[in-house]
Design an enzyme around this catalytic site. Structure first.
Site, PDB file in Angstrom:
ATOM      1  N   SER A 146       0.857  -1.192   0.000  1.00  0.00           N
ATOM      2  CA  SER A 146       0.000   0.000   0.000  1.00  0.00           C
ATOM      3  C   SER A 146       0.887   1.233   0.000  1.00  0.00           C
ATOM      4  O   SER A 146       2.089   1.146   0.313  1.00  0.00           O
ATOM      5  CB  SER A 146      -0.847  -0.029   1.274  1.00  0.00           C
ATOM      6  OG  SER A 146      -1.420   1.238   1.527  1.00  0.00           O
ATOM      7  N   TYR A 159      -3.841  -0.441   9.908  1.00  0.00           N
ATOM      8  CA  TYR A 159      -3.608  -0.705   8.479  1.00  0.00           C
ATOM      9  C   TYR A 159      -2.175  -0.303   8.113  1.00  0.00           C
ATOM     10  O   TYR A 159      -1.453  -1.039   7.443  1.00  0.00           O
ATOM     11  CB  TYR A 159      -4.632   0.087   7.669  1.00  0.00           C
ATOM     12  CG  TYR A 159      -4.642  -0.196   6.182  1.00  0.00           C
ATOM     13  CD1 TYR A 159      -5.364  -1.264   5.664  1.00  0.00           C
ATOM     14  CD2 TYR A 159      -3.964   0.630   5.297  1.00  0.00           C
ATOM     15  CE1 TYR A 159      -5.393  -1.511   4.285  1.00  0.00           C
ATOM     16  CE2 TYR A 159      -3.988   0.400   3.927  1.00  0.00           C
ATOM     17  CZ  TYR A 159      -4.707  -0.672   3.426  1.00  0.00           C
ATOM     18  OH  TYR A 159      -4.737  -0.905   2.069  1.00  0.00           O
TER      19      TYR A 159
HETATM   20  C1  GCO Z   1      -6.105   5.679   3.378  1.00  0.00           C
HETATM   21  C2  GCO Z   1      -6.456   4.749   2.289  1.00  0.00           C
HETATM   22  C3  GCO Z   1      -5.292   3.861   1.964  1.00  0.00           C
HETATM   23  C4  GCO Z   1      -5.572   3.225   0.664  1.00  0.00           C
HETATM   24  C5  GCO Z   1      -4.459   2.511   0.009  1.00  0.00           C
HETATM   25  C6  GCO Z   1      -3.331   3.415  -0.342  1.00  0.00           C
HETATM   26  O1  GCO Z   1      -6.850   5.801   4.325  1.00  0.00           O
HETATM   27  O2  GCO Z   1      -5.062   6.337   3.245  1.00  0.00           O
HETATM   28  O3  GCO Z   1      -7.581   3.986   2.555  1.00  0.00           O
HETATM   29  O4  GCO Z   1      -5.120   3.005   3.003  1.00  0.00           O
HETATM   30  O5  GCO Z   1      -6.620   2.359   0.812  1.00  0.00           O
HETATM   31  O6  GCO Z   1      -4.040   1.375   0.726  1.00  0.00           O
HETATM   32  O7  GCO Z   1      -2.383   2.666  -1.046  1.00  0.00           O
END
Ligand code: GCO
Length: 254
Positions: A146, A159
């Site tokens: 990501s 995340y």
């Molecule tokens: C955020 C986004 C990211 C994207 C993606 C970026 O909140 O910044 O949701 O997490 O989903 O993964 O590459």
């Protein structure tokens, strides 16, 4: 000839989260390049199945919720795919989830679920599949990283933790398994118009500020990953190990 190196005829690709979004796009790309598809998703993937079979490829699926799956469950799923499809040559660790809450209020469940699905399951699936690949003489593992493998993000701390660590284990596994002819690499998608970013696209302020930063001038789509996934799954990338390849419309160069 060079284009022959990109062909995946006779290969089997296991794609997690193949039912929709980026996972579906990548499963179809791999099937278009010649691979049979093993799909692991928390629900059945009817439309992916139909499209893969329409291309004349085999499709086999396991319905598994990665939030609950134990390491033993993952090994059994991998064994099941090997019995049905004969081998696994390519693994795409795509399945993921995201939780949005400011760090100061972030819950233990939102931490654990995201780390479990986005990181722990990817590691132990890679381990189970790498054992199969080692016995076959090699393979290709592609982790879906990501932008938040490189950046902090806003209100998505678990995340960011998982995706940053996924970039780390991409390098760690690449080091350990390159000698077994297993290439471990990652694709880092930019801001893609999928469920993952629905909340951002619905937020007028964030959606404008994100779009303004993308040099390509648009959100990405699942089709945008097709070239990169086929490349990393094919012999054309045999000397690539531990790379994190951004496919981001230029986001990171900004
Ligand atoms: C955020 C986004 C990211 C994207 C993606 C970026 O909140 O910044 O949701 O997490 O989903 O993964 O590459």
């Amino acid at each position: 000839m060079i284009l022959d190196l990109f062909k995946l005829d006779g290969k089997v690709a296991l794609v997690t989260g193949a039912g929709q979004g980026l996972g579906q796009g990548m499963a179809l790309a791999l099937a278009e390049a010649g691979a049979d598809i093993a799909s692991l998703d928390r629900t059945g993937c009817e439309s992916t199945c139909e499209s893969v079979r329409a291309l004349g490829r085999k499709y086999h699926e396991a319905v598994v919720d990665l939030r609950e799956a134990s390491v033993e469950d993952l090994r059994k799923v991998v064994d099941g795919f090997v019995s049905n499809l004969g081998q696994i040559d390519i693994l795409v660790n795509n399945a993921g989830t995201i939780r949005r809450t400011p760090a100061i209020d972030f819950s233990e469940t939102d931490w654990d679920d995201v780390l479990q699905i986005n990181l722990k399951a990817a590691f132990f699936l890679s381990q189970a599949v790498a054992r199969v690949m080692m016995s076959q003489g090699g393979g290709k593992i592609i982790n879906i990283a990501s932008m938040l493998s490189f950046q902090g993000g806003i209100t998505v701390p678990s995340y960011t933790a998982a995706k940053s660590a996924l970039a780390g284990i991409t390098r760690a596994l690449a080091n350990e398994w390159a000698g077994h002819n297993i290439n471990v690499n990652a694709i880092a998608p930019g801001y893609m118009a999928t469920d993952n970013t629905a909340a951002l696209r619905a937020d007028p302020k964030r959606s404008i500020s994100i779009l303004e930063r993308i040099p390509a001038g648009r959100w990405g789509t699942p089709d945008d990953l097709k070239g990169a996934v086929v490349f990393l799954a094919s012999s054309a990338s045999d000397y690539m190990h531990g790379a994190i390849v951004p496919v981001d419309g230029g986001w990171l160069t900004r």
